[in-house]
Design a protein around this motif. Structure first.
Motif, PDB file in Angstrom:
ATOM      1  N   GLN A 190       0.813  -1.211   0.000  1.00 23.68           N
ATOM      2  CA  GLN A 190       0.000   0.000   0.000  1.00 23.68           C
ATOM      3  C   GLN A 190       0.847   1.262   0.000  1.00 23.68           C
ATOM      4  O   GLN A 190       0.498   2.255  -0.627  1.00 23.68           O
ATOM      5  CB  GLN A 190      -0.905   0.020   1.234  1.00 23.68           C
ATOM      6  CG  GLN A 190      -2.117  -0.870   1.112  1.00 23.68           C
ATOM      7  CD  GLN A 190      -3.044  -0.671   2.285  1.00 23.68           C
ATOM      8  OE1 GLN A 190      -2.941  -1.380   3.257  1.00 23.68           O
ATOM      9  NE2 GLN A 190      -3.917   0.291   2.190  1.00 23.68           N
ATOM     10  N   VAL A 191       1.959   1.243   0.708  1.00 24.90           N
ATOM     11  CA  VAL A 191       2.787   2.434   0.889  1.00 24.90           C
ATOM     12  C   VAL A 191       4.065   2.272   0.078  1.00 24.90           C
ATOM     13  O   VAL A 191       4.769   1.259   0.200  1.00 24.90           O
ATOM     14  CB  VAL A 191       3.119   2.650   2.382  1.00 24.90           C
ATOM     15  CG1 VAL A 191       3.938   3.923   2.559  1.00 24.90           C
ATOM     16  CG2 VAL A 191       1.842   2.704   3.210  1.00 24.90           C
ATOM     17  N   LEU A 192       4.370   3.283  -0.737  1.00 25.02           N
ATOM     18  CA  LEU A 192       5.603   3.326  -1.520  1.00 25.02           C
ATOM     19  C   LEU A 192       6.494   4.420  -0.956  1.00 25.02           C
ATOM     20  O   LEU A 192       6.032   5.548  -0.743  1.00 25.02           O
ATOM     21  CB  LEU A 192       5.311   3.582  -2.997  1.00 25.02           C
ATOM     22  CG  LEU A 192       4.399   2.570  -3.698  1.00 25.02           C
ATOM     23  CD1 LEU A 192       4.192   2.971  -5.153  1.00 25.02           C
ATOM     24  CD2 LEU A 192       4.980   1.166  -3.610  1.00 25.02           C
ATOM     25  N   VAL A 193       7.756   4.092  -0.733  1.00 20.79           N
ATOM     26  CA  VAL A 193       8.708   5.046  -0.168  1.00 20.79           C
ATOM     27  C   VAL A 193       9.855   5.257  -1.152  1.00 20.79           C
ATOM     28  O   VAL A 193      10.034   4.481  -2.107  1.00 20.79           O
ATOM     29  CB  VAL A 193       9.243   4.562   1.196  1.00 20.79           C
ATOM     30  CG1 VAL A 193       8.132   4.503   2.217  1.00 20.79           C
ATOM     31  CG2 VAL A 193       9.933   3.211   1.064  1.00 20.79           C
ATOM     32  N   SER A 194      10.644   6.323  -0.892  1.00 15.99           N
ATOM     33  CA  SER A 194      11.718   6.676  -1.818  1.00 15.99           C
ATOM     34  C   SER A 194      12.846   7.369  -1.064  1.00 15.99           C
ATOM     35  O   SER A 194      12.622   8.040  -0.053  1.00 15.99           O
ATOM     36  CB  SER A 194      11.176   7.592  -2.918  1.00 15.99           C
ATOM     37  OG  SER A 194      12.230   8.112  -3.716  1.00 15.99           O
ATOM     38  N   ARG A 195      14.070   7.211  -1.603  1.00 14.59           N
ATOM     39  CA  ARG A 195      15.234   7.969  -1.153  1.00 14.59           C
ATOM     40  C   ARG A 195      15.847   8.777  -2.293  1.00 14.59           C
ATOM     41  O   ARG A 195      16.795   9.529  -2.081  1.00 14.59           O
ATOM     42  CB  ARG A 195      16.298   7.027  -0.575  1.00 14.59           C
ATOM     43  CG  ARG A 195      16.068   6.681   0.869  1.00 14.59           C
ATOM     44  CD  ARG A 195      17.172   5.820   1.421  1.00 14.59           C
ATOM     45  NE  ARG A 195      18.461   6.487   1.453  1.00 14.59           N
ATOM     46  CZ  ARG A 195      18.869   7.285   2.438  1.00 14.59           C
ATOM     47  NH1 ARG A 195      18.061   7.518   3.468  1.00 14.59           N
ATOM     48  NH2 ARG A 195      20.058   7.839   2.400  1.00 14.59           N
ATOM     49  N   GLY A 196      15.321   8.624  -3.489  1.00 17.04           N
ATOM     50  CA  GLY A 196      15.859   9.346  -4.640  1.00 17.04           C
ATOM     51  C   GLY A 196      15.130  10.633  -4.957  1.00 17.04           C
ATOM     52  O   GLY A 196      15.526  11.367  -5.863  1.00 17.04           O
ATOM     53  N   THR A 197      14.074  10.956  -4.222  1.00 16.71           N
ATOM     54  CA  THR A 197      13.318  12.165  -4.490  1.00 16.71           C
ATOM     55  C   THR A 197      13.997  13.382  -3.880  1.00 16.71           C
ATOM     56  O   THR A 197      14.727  13.282  -2.890  1.00 16.71           O
ATOM     57  CB  THR A 197      11.883  12.029  -3.948  1.00 16.71           C
ATOM     58  OG1 THR A 197      11.169  13.243  -4.157  1.00 16.71           O
ATOM     59  CG2 THR A 197      11.895  11.718  -2.467  1.00 16.71           C
ATOM     60  N   SER A 198      13.743  14.552  -4.472  1.00 17.33           N
ATOM     61  CA  SER A 198      14.313  15.798  -3.955  1.00 17.33           C
ATOM     62  C   SER A 198      13.674  16.214  -2.638  1.00 17.33           C
ATOM     63  O   SER A 198      14.222  17.048  -1.919  1.00 17.33           O
ATOM     64  CB  SER A 198      14.140  16.918  -4.986  1.00 17.33           C
ATOM     65  OG  SER A 198      12.767  17.126  -5.283  1.00 17.33           O
ATOM     66  N   VAL A 199      12.520  15.634  -2.317  1.00 23.14           N
ATOM     67  CA  VAL A 199      11.863  15.956  -1.044  1.00 23.14           C
ATOM     68  C   VAL A 199      12.732  15.521   0.136  1.00 23.14           C
ATOM     69  O   VAL A 199      12.704  16.143   1.203  1.00 23.14           O
ATOM     70  CB  VAL A 199      10.471  15.305  -0.981  1.00 23.14           C
ATOM     71  CG1 VAL A 199       9.755  15.665   0.316  1.00 23.14           C
ATOM     72  CG2 VAL A 199       9.620  15.732  -2.171  1.00 23.14           C
TER      73      VAL A 199
END
Length: 526
Positions: A190-199
Motif C-alpha cells: 500500500q505504501v511506496l517510499v523513496s530515497r531518490g526524491t528531492s523531497v
C-alpha cells in the motif's frame, strides 16, 4: 481456546479495534449459515454474548405464509414470542456446530478477507496524511527489483528506481525514507517510499537548519541527481540573515551532516533571485555566465553566454550541470561561448543590458503599486474611523475644530515617510551585502607556488639599487619655547556687569568712614 481468547489474539496481532474484528466474524458466520441452508437471501442475525456466538434465523410475521424460510405465521410466531405482531421479525436460534466443510471454509475466507480490508483501511488512514513526510524505517527484505522497509505499522516497498545508486542496503539497516504514495485499493504494498526524491533533501535541511524550519529561510527550488549532485536555491525573508551561510552552518557542520546522510552526494547552495539572468547565472555555478539573452529559435528559450574557457565547466560531465540548471529554473537553456556569439554577430552585452533595464523598471512599478496600495488601505481605514466618530455627538469648549482632510494628509505623509524609511533600510542592507561579496571576492586570490615565484623571479632583470642621496646641509634648529598665557577666568557679560556694580557699591560705602579722624593725617602729609 475460547472464542474470546481467539478474538483477543487477532486484535493484538493485527493491531485492530475489537469492534472491527467482531463485525468481521459476524459477517463470516452470516455467509456461512446462508451457505449451509443454501438460501442466499435469508435473514440471519449473529450476536456475541459473553464470548459465545449465537446465530438466529429471522422470519417476517405474516397472515398467510408463502415461503417457510422467509416468513412465519402469526400463530407460530406467538409460540416463540407471545407478544409477536404482524410484520415483526421473529428470530429462532440455530445450532451451527453441524456446519459442513464448505460452510466452515467460507467463514474462514470471509474472516481473513474482512480483516485484510480492515488492515488496509487502518494503514490508509494512518499514512494518507503523511505523503512527502520523512520517516525512519528498518529494511526487512532486499530483492533485486525492490526493497521492503518496515516503517512502523506496515511494510512499505521501495523500488530500485527510487533508491540511491551509491548506497548498499542490508537487512536490519536503519534508513530515512520519504512516503511517496499511499494506495487504498491494491493487492500489493500500500505504501511506496523513496530515497531518490528531492523531497528528502528538503526534509533533511528542515531538520538541520532551524531558519528553514521556522520559515525565515525558504527553499525555492531543488534539482537533484540522486547519489551524485544536488542544486538548491534558497531565499531569506530577513535581510540580516545570509541564507547560504545559514544552510552551510558553522564550519560547514549543517551541510556536512546532510552530505553524510546522502553518502557523499555533492550539494550546491546558491541564492534565489526573481531576475532570470541572476538565477541562471547562479544555477550554472561553478561557472560564471557573462550574459543571458533570448533565443529566437526556441519559444521561451534563453541563450547563456559563458567565457570560452568555462564552456565545458558550465555544461558539466555528461551534461549534468546544465541539466540540473534547466530542471531547477524551468527554463529552456542553450549554452554558448563568447567566441560563438561574436562569430554569429550578436551584440549580447547590449541585449543583456536592455533585459536588466526592463527588469529594474518592472520592479520599480511593482514597488510603487504596493506603496500605493498601502496608502489606500490607510485612507480607507481612517475614513471608516472618521465615519464612526461622526456618528457620536462630542461637545467641546474650544471653538477650533480640525478639518477632516488634515487627518488624511497627515496619514498620507506618515505612510510615505514610513515607506521611504523602509526603502532606505532595504537599500542599506543590499549595499552592505554587495560590499561583503566584493570583499569575499577580493580575498580569494590565486595561489602561486614557491617554484612559480622562483621561476618568475629568474626571468626578471636585476634592478640596480638606487643611489644614496647626498647628505643635506644641517640646518640650524631653533627651539622656540612655548608661551604660556595666564589663564583667565571666563565670565559672561551679565556676570561682569554684576561684579562691576558690586565693586562700585563697595567703594561708595568705604569712601567715607565716620569712625576715622582724617584730620590727624593732614599733619603727616604736610
Amino acid at each position: 481456546m475460547s472464542l474470546a481468547a481467539a478474538l483477543t489474539g487477532v486484535e493484538t496481532g493485527r493491531k485492530l479495534p475489537k469492534e472491527v474484528v467482531e463485525e468481521a466474524l459476524k459477517e463470516a458466520m452470516q455467509k456461512a449459515y446462508r451457505k449451509q441452508i443454501n438460501i442466499q437471501d435469508a435473514y440471519v442475525r449473529v450476536e456475541i454474548v459473553n464470548g459465545e456466538i449465537e446465530i438466529y434465523h429471522e422470519r417476517i410475521v405474516v397472515e398467510e405464509v408463502y415461503d417457510d424460510e422467509l416468513e412465519i405465521s402469526l400463530e407460530d410466531a406467538r409460540k416463540l414470542n407471545p407478544n409477536a405482531q404482524i410484520d415483526d421479525m421473529i428470530g429462532e436460534k440455530v445450532d451451527f456446530s453441524g456446519f459442513d466443510r464448505a460452510a466452515v471454509v467460507l467463514a474462514k475466507n470471509v474472516m481473513k478477507q474482512k480483516i485484510r480490508e480492515a488492515e488496509k483501511q487502518l494503514v490508509y488512514e494512518e499514512y494518507c496524511d503523511k505523503i512527502d513526510e520523512m520517516v525512519l524505517g528498518t529494511i526487512e527484505t532486499v530483492e533485486e527489483k525492490f526493497i521492503i522497509v518496515n516503517i512502523g505499522k506496515t511494510l512499505a516497498m521501495m523500488k530500485r528506481s527510487q533508491a540511491m545508486p551509491n548506497e548498499t542496503y542490508k537487512e536490519g539497516q536503519k534508513i530515512l525514507v520519504i512516503i511517496k504514495e499511499v494506495n487504498k485499493d491494491t493487492k500489493g504494498a500500500q505504501v511506496l517510499v523513496s530515497r531518490g526524491t528531492s523531497v528528502l533533501v528538503r526534509r533533511l535541511f528542515e531538520k538541520e537548519v532551524p531558519e528553514i524550519y521556522n520559515g525565515t529561510i525558504e527553499i525555492k527550488a531543488i534539482a537533484r541527481d540522486p547519489g551524485e549532485r544536488c542544486k538548491i536555491a534558497v531565499y531569506s525573508h530577513n535581510e540580516n540573515i545570509d541564507p547560504i551561510g545559514a544552510c552551510i552552518g558553522p564550519r560547514g557542520a549543517r551541510v556536512q551532516a546532510i552530505i553524510n546522510e546522502l553518502h557523499g552526494e555533492k550539494i550546491d547552495i546558491f541564492e534565489w533571485s526573481d531576475n532570470v539572468t541572476d538565477l541562471i547565472s547562479n544555477a550554472l555555478s561553478p561557472s560564471e555566465a557573462v550574459a543571458v539573452v533570448p533565443n529566437d529559435r526556441v519559444k521561451d528559450g534563453l541563450i547563456v553566454v559563458v567565457p570560452d574557457n568555462q564552456l565545458s565547466l558550465a555544461i558539466g560531465k555528461r551534461g549534468k550541470n546544465a541539466r540540473l540548471a534547466v530542471k531547477l529554473t524551468n527554463q529552456k537553456i542553450d549554452i554558448k561561448s563568447e567566441s560563438e556569439m561574436k562569430e554569429a554577430g550578436i551584440d549580447y552585452m547590449s541585449i543583456s543590458a536592455q533585459m536588466q533595464k526592463e527588469y529594474e523598471e518592472k520592479k520599480a512599478k511593482e514597488r510603487a503599486y504596493k506603496q500605493q496600495q498601502k496608502i489606500d488601505e490607510l485612507k480607507v481605514a481612517k475614513e471608516d474611523t472618521m465615519d464612526v466618530i461622526d456618528e457620536i455627538d462630542f461637545t467641546y469648549d474650544e471653538p477650533d475644530v480640525l478639518d477632516e482632510s488634515d487627518f488624511h494628509d497627515e496619514d498620507t505623509l506618515f505612510a510615505l515617510e514610513q515607506e521611504q524609511k523602509m526603502n532606505e533600510m532595504e537599500e542599506a542592507a543590499r549595499i552592505a551585502k554587495e560590499l561583503r561579496k566584493e570583499k569575499a571576492s577580493i580575498g580569494n586570490k590565486e595561489y602561486v607556488s614557491k617554484f612559480e615565484e622562483f621561476a618568475d623571479a629568474s626571468n626578471k632583470n636585476e634592478v640596480e639599487p638606487a643611489p644614496k642621496k647626498k647628505q643635506e646641509e644641517k640646518e640650524e634648529i631653533v627651539i622656540k619655547k612655548p608661551k604660556f598665557e595666564q589663564i583667565q577666568p571666563i565670565y559672561t557679560e551679565e556676570e561682569l556687569l554684576e561684579m562691576e556694580e558690586e565693586y562700585d557699591d563697595e567703594d561708595e560705602e568705604n569712601k567715607w568712614d565716620e569712625d576715622i579722624d582724617y584730620e590727624q593725617y593732614d599733619e603727616y602729609y604736610d
